[in-house]
Scaffold this active site. Structure first.
Site, PDB file in Angstrom:
ATOM      1  N   LYS A 131       9.167   4.305  -5.108  1.00 13.34           N
ATOM      2  CA  LYS A 131       9.587   3.971  -3.740  1.00 13.34           C
ATOM      3  C   LYS A 131      11.095   3.897  -3.717  1.00 13.34           C
ATOM      4  O   LYS A 131      11.710   3.505  -4.714  1.00 13.34           O
ATOM      5  CB  LYS A 131       9.006   2.616  -3.328  1.00 13.34           C
ATOM      6  CG  LYS A 131       8.855   2.451  -1.847  1.00 13.34           C
ATOM      7  CD  LYS A 131       7.616   3.165  -1.362  1.00 13.34           C
ATOM      8  CE  LYS A 131       7.307   2.928   0.083  1.00 13.34           C
ATOM      9  NZ  LYS A 131       6.000   3.479   0.429  1.00 13.34           N
TER      10      LYS A 131
HETATM   11  P1  NAD Z   1       7.683   3.584  11.334  1.00 17.20           P
HETATM   12  O1  NAD Z   1       9.111   3.309  11.089  1.00 17.20           O
HETATM   13  O2  NAD Z   1       7.267   4.912  11.819  1.00 17.20           O
HETATM   14  O3  NAD Z   1       7.101   2.504  12.379  1.00 17.20           O
HETATM   15  C1  NAD Z   1       7.194   1.130  12.164  1.00 17.20           C
HETATM   16  C2  NAD Z   1       6.662   0.401  13.392  1.00 17.20           C
HETATM   17  O4  NAD Z   1       6.640  -1.004  13.103  1.00 17.20           O
HETATM   18  C3  NAD Z   1       7.525   0.567  14.630  1.00 17.20           C
HETATM   19  O5  NAD Z   1       6.689   0.688  15.761  1.00 17.20           O
HETATM   20  C4  NAD Z   1       8.316  -0.734  14.712  1.00 17.20           C
HETATM   21  O6  NAD Z   1       8.694  -1.056  16.031  1.00 17.20           O
HETATM   22  C5  NAD Z   1       7.289  -1.703  14.173  1.00 17.20           C
HETATM   23  N1  NAD Z   1       7.887  -2.928  13.632  1.00 17.20           N
HETATM   24  C6  NAD Z   1       9.015  -3.067  12.922  1.00 17.20           C
HETATM   25  N2  NAD Z   1       9.244  -4.363  12.660  1.00 17.20           N
HETATM   26  C7  NAD Z   1       8.222  -5.046  13.211  1.00 17.20           C
HETATM   27  C8  NAD Z   1       7.885  -6.415  13.300  1.00 17.20           C
HETATM   28  N3  NAD Z   1       8.681  -7.357  12.771  1.00 17.20           N
HETATM   29  N4  NAD Z   1       6.733  -6.753  13.944  1.00 17.20           N
HETATM   30  C9  NAD Z   1       5.959  -5.810  14.481  1.00 17.20           C
HETATM   31  N5  NAD Z   1       6.221  -4.501  14.444  1.00 17.20           N
HETATM   32  C10 NAD Z   1       7.347  -4.134  13.821  1.00 17.20           C
HETATM   33  O7  NAD Z   1       6.942   3.198   9.966  1.00 17.20           O
HETATM   34  P2  NAD Z   1       5.557   3.763   9.419  1.00 17.20           P
HETATM   35  O8  NAD Z   1       5.827   4.992   8.655  1.00 17.20           O
HETATM   36  O9  NAD Z   1       4.549   3.759  10.510  1.00 17.20           O
HETATM   37  O10 NAD Z   1       5.188   2.644   8.344  1.00 17.20           O
HETATM   38  C11 NAD Z   1       4.542   1.426   8.714  1.00 17.20           C
HETATM   39  C12 NAD Z   1       3.898   0.823   7.481  1.00 17.20           C
HETATM   40  O11 NAD Z   1       2.963   1.754   6.931  1.00 17.20           O
HETATM   41  C13 NAD Z   1       4.874   0.515   6.335  1.00 17.20           C
HETATM   42  O12 NAD Z   1       4.389  -0.615   5.648  1.00 17.20           O
HETATM   43  C14 NAD Z   1       4.762   1.732   5.448  1.00 17.20           C
HETATM   44  O13 NAD Z   1       5.120   1.473   4.109  1.00 17.20           O
HETATM   45  C15 NAD Z   1       3.265   2.005   5.570  1.00 17.20           C
HETATM   46  N6  NAD Z   1       2.868   3.368   5.207  1.00 17.20           N
HETATM   47  C16 NAD Z   1       3.407   4.454   5.852  1.00 17.20           C
HETATM   48  C17 NAD Z   1       2.985   5.725   5.496  1.00 17.20           C
HETATM   49  C18 NAD Z   1       3.478   6.952   6.211  1.00 17.20           C
HETATM   50  O14 NAD Z   1       2.924   8.035   5.957  1.00 17.20           O
HETATM   51  N7  NAD Z   1       4.450   6.867   7.096  1.00 17.20           N
HETATM   52  C19 NAD Z   1       2.049   5.898   4.464  1.00 17.20           C
HETATM   53  C20 NAD Z   1       1.524   4.766   3.836  1.00 17.20           C
HETATM   54  C21 NAD Z   1       1.938   3.513   4.226  1.00 17.20           C
END
Ligand code: NAD
Length: 457
Positions: A131
């Site tokens: 990561k």
């Molecule tokens: P992203 O940046 O696309 O979206 C994040 C979302 O979370 C946004 O809508 C933001 O407004 C919201 N957010 C931020 N802070 C917040 C808070 N304090 N309370 C509530 N909402 C909040 O990110 P993502 O890629 O969707 O990732 C989200 C989670 O999923 C992370 O933990 C990431 O590690 C995990 N994840 C992502 C992927 C991927 O393919 N993108 C894969 C596996 C896991």
């Protein structure tokens, strides 16, 4: 579906509690992760060498660099953590996202890299866990300044041979996206022209735009994979997905946004609530996702959305729904609010959305949890397809539809297989799905590392 509701079942008590989703420090998260490795290690009779390997890191790279910002300069630090690779590094790379978020620290990235090691093992992918990230808020940068951050970061990482298709392959995570993966690929290609660093540039980074060698289906893969597993878990539990099943989704980015859209449009669930970092909306009769999505695109948040009640993120977590999908930040369900969770199933879209202390409380309350190392593997599964395809002949645009169909089939197969493996393990050990997942991941890595290094026992 579209009428405003005034029936939010939230007590004043909950509203007051709301101000605080308890803060858990990255150091505390890391310490808890180490304790979990010890606890599960004892349960499965793991040898000391395995525990030692899993608590260590192959490589932690930190590099500082200057970028332009608003006409001036700023000094940033990129961190890339490579945890362990039970496969052959140099053939099977480390794999993991790059996060741009103010909360990025080395300890947090260590935990998330460990999660990637376990996740890839469970999904049977030939990757080690990694990561990376930078502690910035990307929304505070102009597009050109952000591009400068990504390009300078890439130049720094290249000094440690990252990205590289056989060594370490980044992907998007919170705060990064397909466009930025293209900026990385483009910078690497430019350098490759002079220095021939990399045998196959497109395979050095995944989650790229489809036109630039990305895999059709990668963008919504994490959310789709999670919903496939929800379907599988409901079937295994003798239940069914139906519009009667209400769902709340925290986070409206890549994972949360797609989870909410697909849950309604493709999986036939009712979305009761969605949120982003500014707060959420709730409609007991169901949120009209097309209308809410349009509003969010036009206004950048759910503020002012007329067809629902407005709620905070803490309120969303404790709503009376069947399914809860935390898909934003880590540490959202903690010992403080776990007893207030009313959902029957929690599917962890976010990595580490539930703290170690909250897990036993959810279990005691009869709540099933699909842990992040299982539920959110869809992104890395389709990244694996992208990485594999990038090493072979380049598909023409006319093949994209066929590739998308193939990606959906492979995602479905791998996600269901992974969930079923963990389900069977949980039946055998009489333990929760999260414990069974951790046991199974450690057993898989145990076998692989034993072969890789000829460990005794
Ligand atoms: P992203 O940046 O696309 O979206 C994040 C979302 O979370 C946004 O809508 C933001 O407004 C919201 N957010 C931020 N802070 C917040 C808070 N304090 N309370 C509530 N909402 C909040 O990110 P993502 O890629 O969707 O990732 C989200 C989670 O999923 C992370 O933990 C990431 O590690 C995990 N994840 C992502 C992927 C991927 O393919 N993108 C894969 C596996 C896991």
């Amino acid at each position: 579906m579209n009428t405003p509701v005034s029936t939010v079942a939230l007590s004043n008590k909950n509203r007051q509690k709301d101000a605080a989703i308890a803060v858990v420090s990255p150091q505390a998260m890391f310490d808890a992760r180490l304790r979990e490795i010890d606890r599960i290690g004892v349960a499965i009779g793991a040898p000391d060498w395995l525990i030692d390997e899993l608590k260590r890191f192959k490589n932690i790279i930190k590099r500082s660099f200057r970028v332009r910002k608003n006409g001036g300069f700023e000094l940033l630090t990129v961190i890339r953590v490579q945890h362990q690779n039970p496969n052959s590094t140099g053939k099977d790379p480390f794999k993991g996202g790059i996060r741009f978020h103010p909360g990025v620290t080395e300890e947090l990235l260590r935990v998330l890299a460990m999660d990637m090691t376990f996740k890839c093992a469970l999904a049977n992918l030939p990757f080690g866990g990694a990561k990376g990230g930078i502690a910035i808020d990307p929304s505070q940068y102009s597009t050109l300044d952000l591009r400068d951050v990504v390009e300078q970061m890439t130049m720094e990482l290249l000094k440690d041979r990252i990205p590289h298709p056989d060594i370490d392959v980044p992907a998007p995570d919170m705060g990064t996206n397909a466009e930025m993966m293209y900026w990385i690929e483009n910078k690497v290609a430019e350098m490759n022209q002079y220095f021939s660093l990399i045998p196959n540039v497109p395979a050095a980074v995944t989650g790229k735009p489809v036109e630039e060698g990305g895999m059709p289906g990668r963008e919504d893969a994490t959310a789709r994979g999670l919903l496939i597993q929800l379907d599988e878990l409901l079937k295994l539990s003798g239940m069914q997905i139906s519009p009667k099943r209400t769902t709340a989704v925290q986070g409206f980015g890549n994972v949360g946004g797609w989870a909410a859209r697909l849950a309604e449009s493709t999986f036939g669930l009712t979305i009761s609530a969605v949120s982003d970092k500014n707060g959420g909306i709730y409609n007991a009769n169901g949120v009209d996702m097309a209308a809410a999505d349009r509003w969010h695109k036009e206004h950048g948040s759910f503020a002012g959305y007329p067809h629902a009640d407005h709620i905070t993120n803490a309120e969303l977590l404790t709503l009376p729904v069947d399914i809860l999908i935390p898909a934003a930040l880590e540490n959202q369900i903690t010992a403080e609010n776990a007893n207030d969770i009313k959902a029957l199933i929690v599917a962890e879209g976010a990595n580490e959305g539930i703290t170690a202390e909250a897990h036993p409380i959810l279990r005691a309350n009869g709540i099933s949890v699909i842990p992040g190392i299982v539920a959110n593997a869809g992104g890395v599964v389709v990244s694996f397809l992208e990485w594999s395809r990038n090493r072979g002949p380049r598909p023409h645009k006319t093949e994209h539809a066929q590739l998308l169909a193939e990606a959906h089939v492979e995602l479905d197969t791998i996600m269901r297989d992974t969930l079923r493996g963990v389900w069977v393990a949980s039946q055998e050990c009489g333990c929760s799905l999260p414990d069974a997942a951790q046991r199974r991941a450690m057993e898989i890595i145990w076998k692989k590392l034993k072969r890789k290094h000829s460990y005794p026992d």
